[in-house]
Design a protein around this motif. Structure first.
Motif, mmCIF file in Angstrom:
data_model
loop_
_atom_site.group_PDB
_atom_site.id
_atom_site.type_symbol
_atom_site.label_atom_id
_atom_site.label_comp_id
_atom_site.label_asym_id
_atom_site.label_seq_id
_atom_site.Cartn_x
_atom_site.Cartn_y
_atom_site.Cartn_z
ATOM 1 N N ARG A 176 -0.053 2.396 37.299
ATOM 2 C CA ARG A 176 0.863 1.757 38.240
ATOM 3 C C ARG A 176 0.025 1.029 39.293
ATOM 4 N N PRO A 177 -0.157 -0.309 39.133
ATOM 5 C CA PRO A 177 -0.972 -1.045 40.109
ATOM 6 C C PRO A 177 -0.299 -1.079 41.476
ATOM 7 N N VAL A 178 -1.110 -1.088 42.504
ATOM 8 C CA VAL A 178 -0.614 -1.220 43.872
ATOM 9 C C VAL A 178 -0.325 -2.694 44.142
ATOM 10 N N THR A 179 0.793 -2.959 44.808
ATOM 11 C CA THR A 179 1.224 -4.331 45.062
ATOM 12 C C THR A 179 1.268 -4.604 46.563
ATOM 13 N N VAL A 180 0.684 -5.731 46.950
ATOM 14 C CA VAL A 180 0.622 -6.131 48.351
ATOM 15 C C VAL A 180 1.219 -7.525 48.487
ATOM 16 N N VAL A 181 2.104 -7.704 49.462
ATOM 17 C CA VAL A 181 2.620 -9.034 49.781
ATOM 18 C C VAL A 181 1.860 -9.555 50.989
ATOM 19 N N GLN A 182 1.261 -10.732 50.838
ATOM 20 C CA GLN A 182 0.496 -11.330 51.934
ATOM 21 C C GLN A 182 1.426 -12.184 52.796
ATOM 22 N N LEU A 183 1.685 -11.737 54.020
ATOM 23 C CA LEU A 183 2.577 -12.447 54.926
ATOM 24 C C LEU A 183 1.755 -13.423 55.775
ATOM 25 N N THR A 184 2.219 -14.661 55.832
ATOM 26 C CA THR A 184 1.382 -15.680 56.461
ATOM 27 C C THR A 184 2.170 -16.677 57.278
ATOM 28 N N HIS A 185 1.455 -17.326 58.168
ATOM 29 C CA HIS A 185 1.900 -18.544 58.850
ATOM 30 C C HIS A 185 0.745 -19.523 58.694
ATOM 31 N N SER A 186 1.011 -20.692 58.094
ATOM 32 C CA SER A 186 -0.070 -21.606 57.731
ATOM 33 C C SER A 186 -0.657 -22.373 58.906
ATOM 34 N N GLY A 187 -0.005 -22.311 60.051
ATOM 35 C CA GLY A 187 -0.595 -22.908 61.243
ATOM 36 C C GLY A 187 -0.873 -24.389 61.103
ATOM 37 N N ARG A 188 -2.124 -24.762 61.349
ATOM 38 C CA ARG A 188 -2.486 -26.179 61.318
ATOM 39 C C ARG A 188 -2.414 -26.768 59.909
ATOM 40 N N TYR A 189 -2.257 -25.944 58.906
ATOM 41 C CA TYR A 189 -2.159 -26.423 57.528
ATOM 42 C C TYR A 189 -0.720 -26.367 56.987
ATOM 43 N N SER A 190 0.241 -26.305 57.883
ATOM 44 C CA SER A 190 1.647 -26.280 57.470
ATOM 45 C C SER A 190 2.053 -27.643 56.922
ATOM 46 N N LYS A 191 2.678 -27.615 55.738
ATOM 47 C CA LYS A 191 3.199 -28.833 55.090
ATOM 48 C C LYS A 191 4.510 -28.483 54.380
#
Length: 883
Positions: free
Chosen positions: A140-155
């Motif tokens: 049973r692999p461990v699952t991680v959700v990466q929560l982000t705000h792209s900041g200056r690279y928002s498109k």
């Protein structure tokens, strides 16, 4: 630091077959890397806080850019994570997932919110199921959700919409930012924390084990860590202020969603000089200073984080720092140091972190460039307690089963590894869905190619091949007479707007034509470069590129003259001929009314040309971008209006129109001569294509016969195959050489698996007792003398009659003009074939003031021919009115 980041060396591509060769190069550079044959150390289970991880191999977050418009995982997302799960890695660290729409790095970035939470739950179920199918329920692999705000690279809408925490002389110029561009406010940052908490709650409810509060790669939370120059803010200046946003979010998620584990992907070395980078020496050099990163990691663990994933640099500014490569993306750079320098630097930094934080589990990175040797360096680092887990990103895209191969064979297969070509990054830069172009080429090579054809640097390089001939033969092959060297030269010069202007001087619908023109027999077929170079200049692709640029950047909108004539013209038909005529008349200052029986514009081209050749949305988008801003007093539409007894050409003149243009298509399909049509199972090709294009889920039976050998027949055959038909038979009475379809369309049908039954003439239909089609009666032919078309006449072979089993017959034998034209176009002379007869010089019909163009005069040739005729007729109309 015991190692200098700017170690004197030169960049080289990977070229090692044995570890001894790597060691020799390391010695030459004065460097070292750990190495172990004990791969088993990577396969042992471990614990990180509440997370029970099956092994020490992690899939690093690497973005696929393949979510829906609202951020839900889609088919390719599911495919990627099923492959990762079945590959055996113990930790699946999912890609960047935005917490708010405006923070997305691209329009297809994943975004976790209430509406998409069920899709994320389904994705998680799919991950667990795929892992269990391959390794059993105990894995049973461990699952991680990466929560982000792209900041200056928002498109979020495909164009930069940067949100910045501080101004940087290093990064601002690359984003077109100036000193007066606003910073995200403290109040906005306060409010943003709520979205992180909400996304974490949804991740837990979807079944994920952990969330990552992402603070790396120059995205917003990482940028805040380096906001030394952010003034009068609780999120800038001092160390406590700069880490406040990250630690506050961690604490709030831990308090408000205590059920989910907390992790953090953290930059410890930005490789940007102080005071604009985190983890940097304060003397302004490129040397690391880990004192602040170490203190921050201590506080993160105190706040409840159970695992830190160590990161370096920025993929937008200095990607080689963390992701050494052999070749860069287009427009990238060749690093000034050997990739082994970057790898040794990351190992040394990881060593110093481990010495300072011996109880803190961490994920190390940077192994992919080493190919088959990467796991051995990783194993040595785990053996030496430098890290708890090792992450592979690009390697996982190329080689999703790398962990399984390590389990089963103890080593990686070199021909399956990532080759560090940067193509996965290039796809993202070009706006496509990302994956490994080399190892997963069936899926991603076409996407890569499409992206390259939209990349300005690539297109300018292709345009530069043009010889700019003084007497261009390519122009002779273009029915519209486009100044091809002129628009291609403008692209090579980097002036796409001028290129578009040159195109539109002769062709007012260049994007539609770029998709459907048979360039291989027209402009490119006449290009001299094909005989003396590496092929013809890719004129069609260059035209498509420029047209898309114009539409996306807003300069395709029709420019109207200030001088307006008090004359109006009626255009019958909203297909390409009518639209081209209308556009040119508007440019000349006339008022235009467009009349069409359909409720939508674009005509037969938009409705029936297969989506794989011309997407209806693309056609409508070009037309809208050109005519959408034309004021109503200049352009009126009468859609859903049929010419007939209630509306005739006489009526239009009575309304006050000075001239009329007829640009209708051929409305009637030609049935199989002499055949008795069954009660069901036979359809006209354009009707079939129209149905398929409007509803891609249209049911198609297993066996389909297409009668004909032209482009419509090819379109229908390919569409039937792609709609699910098992066998598609294209029945054509002449030989391959006489086939009128364009080479590209014919070859595409062959590649799609269509069966070509040439020298086979359809005679009649075979039905069952209920009148349902079950086959086509055919006869073999041989070729006799040429007939009126100039092609050799098919001669039936006696005794060769037989039946071809089919559940559906698509008649693509040809089209004819509607027989009611004479009724509503009185005074207009028709040819024997029922087409409208026109004068060659101006396309005026036998009735003064009535002009025609397109299929109704040429019998159906090419889209660009119809466009050219629309333009020519508009010039004729202007001359007629001004006489």
């Amino acid at each position: 630091m015991s190692i200098k980041v700017r170690h004197p060396s030169q960049h080289e591509q990977f070229n090692f077959q044995r570890w001894e060769q790597v060691e020799a190069k390391l010695k030459q550079l004065g460097l070292s890397l750990p190495y172990s044959e004990n791969i088993a150390v990577l396969l042992q289970p471990l614990q990180a806080g509440s997370l029970a991880i099956p092994n020490a191999l992690a899939i690093h977050p690497i973005e696929g850019c393949d979510g829906s418009d609202d951020g839900a995982p889609q088919e390719l997302t599911f495919r990627r994570y099923r492959r990762f799960a079945g590959g055996g890695a113990g930790l699946l660290w999912m890609e960047a997932t935005s917490v708010v729409r405006e923070a997305r790095a691209n329009p297809r970035q994943l975004w976790l919110h209430d509406a998409t939470a069920p899709d994320f739950a389904h994705l998680h179920e799919s991950i667990i199921e795929s892992a269990a199918e391959q390794f059993g329920a105990d894995h049973r692999p461990v699952t991680v959700v990466q929560l982000t705000h792209s900041g200056r690279y928002s498109k979020p809408h495909g164009v930069p919409e940067p949100i910045i925490a501080h101004h940087s002389p290093v990064l601002d110029p690359r984003s077109g930012l100036g000193p007066d561009d606003p910073l995200i406010t403290d109040d906005e940052l306060d409010a943003l924390q709520d979205y992180y908490v909400q996304a974490a709650r949804l991740a837990y409810e979807a079944g994920f084990d952990a969330v990552d509060i992402k603070a790396c790669h120059a995205y917003l939370l990482n940028e805040l860590l380096a906001s030394h120059t952010r003034e009068d803010s609780k999120y800038g200046g001092s160390f406590d202020n700069r880490i406040r946003m990250l630690t506050d979010v961690v604490k709030r998620v831990g308090a408000e969603v205590p059920e989910i584990a907390l992790t953090c992907r953290l930059n410890v070395y930005d490789a940007q000089p102080y005071p604009y980078g985190f983890g940097m020496a304060t003397d302004g050099s490129m040397e690391p200073d880990l004192s602040e990163p170490i203190e921050l990691i201590k506080r993160l663990y105190q706040a409840g984080v159970c695992l830190v994933n160590v990161a370096y640099g920025s993929p937008y500014y200095n990607p080689h720092v963390e992701r050494p490569y052999d070749t860069s993306e287009v427009g990238g750079y060749v690093p000034g140091e050997h990739p082994l320098v970057n790898l040794a630097t990351m190992v040394q930094l990881q060593r110093e972190l481990a010495q300072a934080l011996p109880e803190a589990p961490m994920v190390a990175t940077g192994f992919t460039w080493l190919r088959q040797f990467g796991p051995h360096v990783a194993a040595a680092m785990v053996e030496d307690d430098l890290c708890a887990l090792v992450g592979f990103g690009r390697m996982a895209l190329a080689y999703p089963e790398f962990a399984r191969d390590l389990m089963e064979n103890g080593e990686l297969i070199p021909t399956k590894t990532c080759i560090a070509c940067s193509s996965c990054t290039q796809i993202m830069r070009d706006g496509g869905r990302a994956g490994c172009v080399v190892r997963d080429h069936e899926i991603y090579a076409p996407i890569f190619y499409e992206g390259q054809m939209r990349n300005p640097a690539v297109m300018r390089e292709l345009a530069a091949v043009c010889r700019e001939c003084a007497a261009p033969t390519c122009q002779l092959g273009c029915p519209a007479g486009v100044d091809i060297p002129g628009f291609v030269r403008a692209i090579a010069d980097g002036d796409e707007k001028r290129a578009y202007e040159v195109l539109c001087e002769s062709n007012p619908l260049p994007e539609i034509c770029a998709y459907v023109c048979p360039a291989e027999v027209q402009c490119e077929g006449h290009c001299v470069q094909q005989w003396i170079g590496r092929g013809a200049v890719p004129i069609r692709l260059l035209q498509r590129y420029v047209s898309e640029c114009a539409r996306n950047e807003g300069y395709s909108s029709l420019a109207l003259p200030e001088k307006v004539h008090d004359k109006s013209v009626a255009v019958i038909g909203a297909g390409v001929a009518g639209l081209a005529c209308a556009i040119r008349l508007l440019q000349k200052g006339y008022t235009v009314t467009i009349i069409d029986a359909r409720e939508e514009v674009g005509g037969v081209a938009a409705e029936t040309i297969s989506t794989h050749r011309l997407d209806k949305g693309t056609a409508i988008a070009e037309i809208s971008s050109i005519l959408g801003d034309v004021p109503q007093e200049r352009l009126q539409w009468r859609l859903g209006t049929t010419m007939g007894q209630k509306l005739t050409v006489d009526d239009l003149f009575a309304e006050g129109f000075e001239a009329v243009f007829i640009g209708i298509g051929l409305g009637e399909g030609i049935s199989l001569p002499g055949a008795t049509p069954p009660q069901s199972g036979v359809v006209e090709a354009l009707s079939f294509l129209r149905d398929i294009k409007s509803d891609p889920d249209t049911a198609v039976p297993a066996a389909v016969a297409v009668l004909g050998g032209g482009n419509t027949a090819m379109d229908a055959a390919v569409a039937a195959k792609r709609a699910g038909a098992t066998d598609v038979y294209l029945i054509y009475r002449r030989s391959f050489a006489e086939m009128p379809a364009w080479p590209r369309e014919r070859d595409e049908a062959l590649a799609e698996g269509v069966h070509f039954l040439i020298l086979t003439q359809p005679l009649d239909y075979v039905t069952d007792e209920n009148g349902k089609l079950v086959g086509i009666k055919v006869v073999s032919t041989i070729l006799g003398e040429p007939d009126g078309s100039g092609r050799r006449r098919p001669v039936p072979v006696a005794g060769s009659e037989r039946a071809v089993a089919a559940d559906l017959s698509i008649e693509a034998i040809g089209q004819s003009a509607s027989d009611d034209i004479a009724g509503w176009a009185a005074g207009v002379t028709l040819t024997e074939a029922g087409l409208i007869k026109v004068a060659d010089d101006n396309l005026q019909t036998s009735r003064a003031g009535v002009f025609a163009g397109g299929d109704i005069i040429n019998g159906g040739t090419t889209v660009v021919q119809a466009v050219a005729e629309g333009v020519k007729a508009a010039d004729g109309i202007a001359a007629f009115i001004e006489e």
